[in-house]
Design a protein around this motif. Sequence first.
Motif, short mmCIF file in Angstrom:
data_model
loop_
_atom_site.label_atom_id
_atom_site.label_comp_id
_atom_site.label_asym_id
_atom_site.label_seq_id
_atom_site.Cartn_x
_atom_site.Cartn_y
_atom_site.Cartn_z
N SER A 386 -5.70 9.93 4.06
CA SER A 386 -5.67 8.52 3.64
C SER A 386 -5.18 8.46 2.20
N GLN A 387 -4.55 7.33 1.86
CA GLN A 387 -4.06 7.12 0.51
C GLN A 387 -4.17 5.65 0.15
N LEU A 388 -4.18 5.37 -1.16
CA LEU A 388 -4.33 4.01 -1.63
C LEU A 388 -3.06 3.22 -1.34
N ASP A 389 -3.25 1.95 -0.93
CA ASP A 389 -2.13 1.07 -0.60
C ASP A 389 -2.32 -0.24 -1.37
N TYR A 390 -1.62 -0.34 -2.49
CA TYR A 390 -1.76 -1.53 -3.32
C TYR A 390 -0.96 -2.70 -2.78
N SER A 391 -0.08 -2.48 -1.81
CA SER A 391 0.64 -3.60 -1.21
C SER A 391 -0.28 -4.46 -0.35
N ASN A 392 -1.38 -3.91 0.11
CA ASN A 392 -2.37 -4.66 0.90
C ASN A 392 -3.66 -4.86 0.12
N ALA A 393 -3.56 -4.89 -1.21
CA ALA A 393 -4.76 -5.06 -2.04
C ALA A 393 -5.26 -6.50 -1.98
N ILE A 394 -6.54 -6.65 -2.22
CA ILE A 394 -7.17 -7.97 -2.30
C ILE A 394 -7.85 -8.10 -3.66
N ILE A 395 -8.04 -9.32 -4.08
CA ILE A 395 -8.69 -9.60 -5.35
C ILE A 395 -10.03 -10.26 -5.05
N THR A 396 -11.09 -9.63 -5.50
CA THR A 396 -12.43 -10.16 -5.30
C THR A 396 -13.19 -10.07 -6.62
N GLY A 397 -13.70 -11.20 -7.05
CA GLY A 397 -14.44 -11.24 -8.30
C GLY A 397 -13.61 -10.84 -9.51
N GLY A 398 -12.31 -11.12 -9.47
CA GLY A 398 -11.44 -10.74 -10.56
C GLY A 398 -11.02 -9.28 -10.56
N THR A 399 -11.40 -8.53 -9.52
CA THR A 399 -11.06 -7.12 -9.41
C THR A 399 -10.09 -6.91 -8.26
N ARG A 400 -9.03 -6.18 -8.50
CA ARG A 400 -8.04 -5.89 -7.46
C ARG A 400 -8.45 -4.62 -6.73
N VAL A 401 -8.75 -4.74 -5.46
CA VAL A 401 -9.19 -3.62 -4.63
C VAL A 401 -8.06 -3.25 -3.69
N PRO A 402 -7.53 -2.04 -3.79
CA PRO A 402 -6.42 -1.65 -2.90
C PRO A 402 -6.91 -1.36 -1.49
N GLY A 403 -5.98 -1.43 -0.57
CA GLY A 403 -6.28 -1.03 0.79
C GLY A 403 -6.08 0.47 0.97
N LEU A 404 -6.34 0.96 2.17
CA LEU A 404 -6.21 2.37 2.49
C LEU A 404 -5.30 2.54 3.70
N THR A 405 -4.30 3.40 3.56
CA THR A 405 -3.47 3.79 4.68
C THR A 405 -4.01 5.10 5.22
N THR A 406 -4.46 5.09 6.48
CA THR A 406 -5.22 6.22 7.02
C THR A 406 -4.54 6.74 8.28
N ARG A 407 -4.47 8.07 8.38
CA ARG A 407 -4.07 8.77 9.59
C ARG A 407 -5.22 9.67 9.99
N ARG A 408 -5.81 9.42 11.14
CA ARG A 408 -7.03 10.11 11.55
C ARG A 408 -6.94 10.50 13.02
N ALA A 409 -7.52 11.65 13.36
CA ALA A 409 -7.60 12.10 14.75
C ALA A 409 -8.94 12.78 14.96
N GLU A 410 -9.48 12.67 16.16
CA GLU A 410 -10.76 13.31 16.51
C GLU A 410 -10.71 13.70 17.97
N THR A 411 -10.91 14.99 18.25
CA THR A 411 -10.82 15.46 19.62
C THR A 411 -11.52 16.80 19.74
N THR A 412 -11.63 17.30 20.98
CA THR A 412 -12.20 18.61 21.28
C THR A 412 -11.21 19.37 22.13
N VAL A 413 -10.84 20.57 21.69
CA VAL A 413 -9.87 21.40 22.41
C VAL A 413 -10.40 22.82 22.49
N GLU A 414 -9.75 23.63 23.33
CA GLU A 414 -10.10 25.04 23.48
C GLU A 414 -8.82 25.86 23.44
#
Length: 569
Positions: A386-414
């Motif tokens: 995951s990495q910070l994404d300021y293009s999808n940031a929001i402003i709350t209480g005068g603070t700019r909070v960036p979004g997160l771009t995430t690539r995630r996987a979860e599985t069980t293999v043998e």
Amino acid sequence: MALRPFLAAPLATLALIGSALPAPLLAAPQTRRAARLPAGRAQAAVADAAPTVTSPTSILEVATGRGRLVTLSAPMTDVFVADDTIADVQVRSPTQIYIFGKKTGETTISATAKNGRTVFSTIVRIGTNFDSIGQMLKVAMPEANITATTMNGVVLLTGTVSSPDDVNQAEQLVTAFVGKDVRVLTRLKTAVPLQVNLQVRFAEVSRSFLKEIGVNNITRDTSNGFKFGLSSGTRTPGTIDYASTAGYPSLDASSQFGLPAGTLMLPFNPSTGKFIYPNTGTEFGFTKGAANTTLGLAGHLLGLDVLSALDLGERIGQVTTLTNPNVTALSGQTGSMLAGGEIPIPLAGGLGTVSIEYKQYGVSLSYTPTVLSDGRISLHVKPEVSQLDYSNAIITGGTRVPGLTTRRAETTVELGSGQSFMIAGLMTNSHNNTIEKTPGAGDLPVIGALFRSNGFQRNETELVVVITPYLVKPVNDGDIKLPTDGYKTPDDFERVLLGQLNGVKAGGERPKPTMVTPAGAAPTLGVTAPAETPAAPPAQQPQAVAPQPPAPIAQSKKKGAPAPGFSLN
């Protein structure tokens, strides 16, 4: 408990012993010597004598209904069996006895000499199919080194096997051999390494393609009649203004209009030899797009000053990302790592309070390996990038909070050690086509293109997640290479005059810990174990007593096998 002197033994036993046995066996030699002393001295000697307790020095295992011949280190006069219903003894000679098992259990057998010294003391364990269990395991699993110990209705398996699956097979074989009434306990160790190193590769390629054609027009009417203006496009193409006369000299033009000299001063153009009248002439100024190629056109059309700018933009971009986390964990345990950070996120609370919650980002990996038979590995793996994404940031209480771009996987293999598996893949292909135009004029054929702007955008992303587990074991410290190997802070001469970033050449040997040599000892390259004082030779014990500890199974060395920086040997 029963004290069994040879006078109470069967006649057949006494016939074997013959004249080797003394007549007064019921009286100990120490007792007879005490009887010859005066009464007072005898009582003092008995009072001063400390009691002596002799513990069994060996363990003898005998199957039910079978016997063992034991040769003693010295002639005996007495033999003692704690429980003759479990095991019994037959005397063959003063130095040999037969021990045979009657039923499952454990008892103690001791033998003493004429002077009262203990010549034999052992714990006898009687079990069902005791000898046959070991023979059966050697036939069924010849590559393993397993010792079966039977006591009190329990079979204990100790030793070394080649893989974790052999542990279950050995337990099932013994259970089927001795029956369900006998409990089987397993304390077997595996000879294969149970540390699993996992490599995860995130390979991502993002391509973008952008084309833009923008038309921007601006007009100005310079006639004395009806004025008409038209503009289009997303930006101002430039400016239309009157010609500047700042660079021309100002001369007296009164004679041109029949006025007295010095009445009218006008700018004079030496190249044309004419005066320039105020608010006449046209000057065009173009404005270039921020990231485009601009083609500008200007001129007079139907009494109008027309300024047009044609934006031609084409942008091609490609981003390649490769992330390779690497973690080692024990079989059955969970290993995790995080290479990144935590971003604070403000949360509104009651009564106007604000609390902070931290959200992790970066490269993280969590997995649980389980080593199966034949070195195969079952993995429950959860990789994430995951990495910070300021293009999808929001402003709350005068603070700019960036979004997160995430690539995630979860599985069980043998899979096996050194084998790779692609556990996740993602390919996206998006197109975007937009047209901006002037209503009506933009719909005209051919000429309508001057009043339209269009943009075409295409984004392609391809993501692949590959995992590779390895069965590993620790290696020597010198066999591990670090990214900082050979680095040394440069001194002033190397940094200022030679312009070096490192004090030594790259690839040099990194420092290692060294052993401190004791005072007066010769320096050595390795660690030498201190010399041990030889122990006294042990007393002679009967044959086939406690089993020796099993030797570890030799591991085969595979040449050319893939390795993640750890030894597979």
